[in-house]
Design a protein around this motif. Structure first.
Motif, PDB file in Angstrom:
ATOM      1  N   LEU A   1     -33.360  -6.390   9.350  1.00  0.00           N
ATOM      2  CA  LEU A   1     -34.165  -6.386   8.300  1.00  0.00           C
ATOM      3  C   LEU A   1     -34.813  -5.251   7.801  1.00  0.00           C
ATOM      4  CD1 LEU A   1     -36.661  -8.998  10.295  1.00  0.00           C
ATOM      5  CD2 LEU A   1     -35.428  -9.607   8.139  1.00  0.00           C
ATOM      6  N   THR A   2     -34.688  -3.987   8.777  1.00  0.00           N
ATOM      7  CA  THR A   2     -35.127  -2.630   8.285  1.00  0.00           C
ATOM      8  C   THR A   2     -34.239  -2.171   7.021  1.00  0.00           C
ATOM      9  OG1 THR A   2     -36.151  -2.341  10.285  1.00  0.00           O
ATOM     10  CG2 THR A   2     -35.530  -0.426   9.010  1.00  0.00           C
ATOM     11  N   ILE A   3     -33.013  -2.550   7.306  1.00  0.00           N
ATOM     12  CA  ILE A   3     -32.013  -2.152   6.412  1.00  0.00           C
ATOM     13  C   ILE A   3     -32.127  -2.794   4.958  1.00  0.00           C
ATOM     14  CG2 ILE A   3     -29.425  -2.074   5.807  1.00  0.00           C
ATOM     15  CD1 ILE A   3     -28.908  -1.621   8.796  1.00  0.00           C
ATOM     16  N   LEU A   4     -32.524  -4.205   5.055  1.00  0.00           N
ATOM     17  CA  LEU A   4     -32.632  -5.023   3.906  1.00  0.00           C
ATOM     18  C   LEU A   4     -33.892  -4.307   3.163  1.00  0.00           C
ATOM     19  CD1 LEU A   4     -32.256  -7.149   1.916  1.00  0.00           C
ATOM     20  CD2 LEU A   4     -33.738  -8.487   3.341  1.00  0.00           C
ATOM     21  N   ALA A   5     -34.994  -4.026   3.829  1.00  0.00           N
ATOM     22  CA  ALA A   5     -36.008  -3.342   3.279  1.00  0.00           C
ATOM     23  C   ALA A   5     -36.062  -2.139   2.699  1.00  0.00           C
ATOM     24  CB  ALA A   5     -37.264  -3.271   4.116  1.00  0.00           C
ATOM     25  N   ALA A   6     -35.071  -1.286   3.217  1.00  0.00           N
ATOM     26  CA  ALA A   6     -34.781   0.100   2.936  1.00  0.00           C
ATOM     27  C   ALA A   6     -33.953   0.163   1.480  1.00  0.00           C
ATOM     28  CB  ALA A   6     -34.232   0.963   3.832  1.00  0.00           C
ATOM     29  N   ARG A   7     -33.233  -0.819   1.631  1.00  0.00           N
ATOM     30  CA  ARG A   7     -32.195  -1.145   0.394  1.00  0.00           C
ATOM     31  C   ARG A   7     -32.746  -1.635  -0.763  1.00  0.00           C
ATOM     32  NH1 ARG A   7     -26.223  -2.005   3.541  1.00  0.00           N
ATOM     33  NH2 ARG A   7     -26.548  -0.002   4.836  1.00  0.00           N
ATOM     34  N   THR A   8     -33.636  -2.729  -0.417  1.00  0.00           N
ATOM     35  CA  THR A   8     -34.246  -3.406  -1.740  1.00  0.00           C
ATOM     36  C   THR A   8     -35.698  -3.210  -1.699  1.00  0.00           C
ATOM     37  OG1 THR A   8     -34.153  -5.423  -0.421  1.00  0.00           O
ATOM     38  CG2 THR A   8     -32.496  -5.003  -1.805  1.00  0.00           C
ATOM     39  N   PRO A   9     -36.325  -1.867  -1.811  1.00  0.00           N
ATOM     40  CA  PRO A   9     -37.720  -1.643  -1.748  1.00  0.00           C
ATOM     41  C   PRO A   9     -38.506  -2.511  -2.631  1.00  0.00           C
ATOM     42  CG  PRO A   9     -36.568   0.222  -2.806  1.00  0.00           C
ATOM     43  CD  PRO A   9     -35.518  -0.649  -2.313  1.00  0.00           C
ATOM     44  N   GLY A  10     -39.750  -2.829  -2.148  1.00  0.00           N
ATOM     45  CA  GLY A  10     -40.564  -3.643  -3.086  1.00  0.00           C
ATOM     46  C   GLY A  10     -41.429  -4.403  -2.115  1.00  0.00           C
ATOM     47  N   GLN A  11     -42.137  -5.264  -2.915  1.00  0.00           N
ATOM     48  CA  GLN A  11     -43.279  -6.141  -2.012  1.00  0.00           C
ATOM     49  C   GLN A  11     -43.221  -7.496  -2.634  1.00  0.00           C
ATOM     50  OE1 GLN A  11     -46.510  -3.647  -1.773  1.00  0.00           O
ATOM     51  NE2 GLN A  11     -46.083  -3.043   0.502  1.00  0.00           N
ATOM     52  N   SER A  12     -42.109  -8.089  -3.330  1.00  0.00           N
ATOM     53  CA  SER A  12     -42.345  -9.469  -3.971  1.00  0.00           C
ATOM     54  C   SER A  12     -41.788 -10.481  -3.160  1.00  0.00           C
ATOM     55  CB  SER A  12     -41.746  -9.383  -5.452  1.00  0.00           C
ATOM     56  OG  SER A  12     -40.244  -9.146  -5.275  1.00  0.00           O
ATOM     57  N   VAL A  13     -41.012 -10.179  -2.393  1.00  0.00           N
ATOM     58  CA  VAL A  13     -40.345 -11.414  -1.513  1.00  0.00           C
ATOM     59  C   VAL A  13     -40.838 -11.252   0.067  1.00  0.00           C
ATOM     60  CG1 VAL A  13     -38.116 -12.453  -0.577  1.00  0.00           C
ATOM     61  CG2 VAL A  13     -38.574 -11.679  -2.997  1.00  0.00           C
ATOM     62  N   GLU A  14     -41.360 -11.801   0.954  1.00  0.00           N
ATOM     63  CA  GLU A  14     -41.235 -11.873   2.100  1.00  0.00           C
ATOM     64  C   GLU A  14     -40.215 -12.635   2.964  1.00  0.00           C
ATOM     65  OE1 GLU A  14     -45.108 -11.427   4.477  1.00  0.00           O
ATOM     66  OE2 GLU A  14     -44.607 -13.224   5.328  1.00  0.00           O
ATOM     67  N   VAL A  15     -39.434 -11.775   3.649  1.00  0.00           N
ATOM     68  CA  VAL A  15     -38.377 -12.447   4.541  1.00  0.00           C
ATOM     69  C   VAL A  15     -38.873 -12.477   6.086  1.00  0.00           C
ATOM     70  CG1 VAL A  15     -36.003 -12.063   5.329  1.00  0.00           C
ATOM     71  CG2 VAL A  15     -36.668 -10.997   3.016  1.00  0.00           C
ATOM     72  N   ARG A  16     -38.645 -13.658   6.421  1.00  0.00           N
ATOM     73  CA  ARG A  16     -39.253 -14.055   7.923  1.00  0.00           C
ATOM     74  C   ARG A  16     -38.130 -14.366   8.783  1.00  0.00           C
ATOM     75  NH1 ARG A  16     -44.019 -17.896   5.373  1.00  0.00           N
ATOM     76  NH2 ARG A  16     -45.250 -16.096   4.572  1.00  0.00           N
ATOM     77  N   VAL A  17     -38.134 -13.899   9.926  1.00  0.00           N
ATOM     78  CA  VAL A  17     -37.156 -14.397  10.942  1.00  0.00           C
ATOM     79  C   VAL A  17     -37.859 -14.381  12.170  1.00  0.00           C
ATOM     80  CG1 VAL A  17     -34.845 -13.890  12.200  1.00  0.00           C
ATOM     81  CG2 VAL A  17     -35.233 -13.062   9.710  1.00  0.00           C
ATOM     82  N   PRO A  18     -38.592 -15.662  12.221  1.00  0.00           N
ATOM     83  CA  PRO A  18     -39.472 -15.880  13.545  1.00  0.00           C
ATOM     84  C   PRO A  18     -38.669 -16.101  14.617  1.00  0.00           C
ATOM     85  CG  PRO A  18     -39.587 -17.741  12.012  1.00  0.00           C
ATOM     86  CD  PRO A  18     -38.651 -16.565  11.590  1.00  0.00           C
ATOM     87  N   PRO A  19     -39.019 -15.420  16.019  1.00  0.00           N
ATOM     88  CA  PRO A  19     -40.138 -14.743  16.198  1.00  0.00           C
ATOM     89  C   PRO A  19     -39.993 -13.174  16.176  1.00  0.00           C
ATOM     90  CG  PRO A  19     -39.059 -15.207  18.336  1.00  0.00           C
ATOM     91  CD  PRO A  19     -38.068 -15.970  17.285  1.00  0.00           C
ATOM     92  N   TYR A  20     -38.830 -12.667  15.721  1.00  0.00           N
ATOM     93  CA  TYR A  20     -38.608 -11.385  15.612  1.00  0.00           C
ATOM     94  C   TYR A  20     -39.016 -10.371  14.679  1.00  0.00           C
ATOM     95  CZ  TYR A  20     -35.662 -13.153  19.303  1.00  0.00           C
ATOM     96  OH  TYR A  20     -35.265 -13.834  20.574  1.00  0.00           O
TER      97      TYR A  20
END
Length: 106
Positions: A23-42
């Motif tokens: 998840l951290t890699i995804l957020a770093a490579r596709t910066p922005g705040q228009s989509v929330e990616v959720r993988v509960p409970p982690y």
């Protein structure tokens, strides 16, 4: 991933760490705040350039279980197939992550 590839369940702490790292890699490579990616409970991250989400439930969300996230993020499962099979729940016009997945791991 070796455990999942052979049908075994990884230890909870290993599964949690793998989910969070990807998840951290995804957020770093596709910066922005228009989509929330959720993988509960982690974990959950906001990513993808576009209109910023500020309050309430985000209009663009992606949610899946940890095993599905690891499979999609590493290319073991195709994004479109995961969505079609209902393993990934998406809402919103920007919730298609196929352009960003799988993550190229070094």
């Amino acid at each position: 991933m070796a455990a999942l590839d052979t049908g075994r369940t990884p230890e909870r702490s290993v599964l949690r760490e793998a989910v969070r790292v990807l998840l951290t890699i995804l957020a770093a490579r596709t910066p922005g705040q228009s989509v929330e990616v959720r993988v509960p409970p982690y974990g959950a991250v906001q990513c993808v350039p576009g209109p910023r989400h500020t309050r309430g439930t985000p209009s663009n969300t992606v949610e899946m279980d940890p095993q599905t996230w690891l499979a999609v993020a590493t290319g073991r499962l195709d994004w479109a197939q995961a969505v079609t099979e209902g393993r990934v729940r998406v809402s919103g016009a920007r919730a298609d992550l196929s352009a960003y997945l799988p993550l190229e791991l070094e």
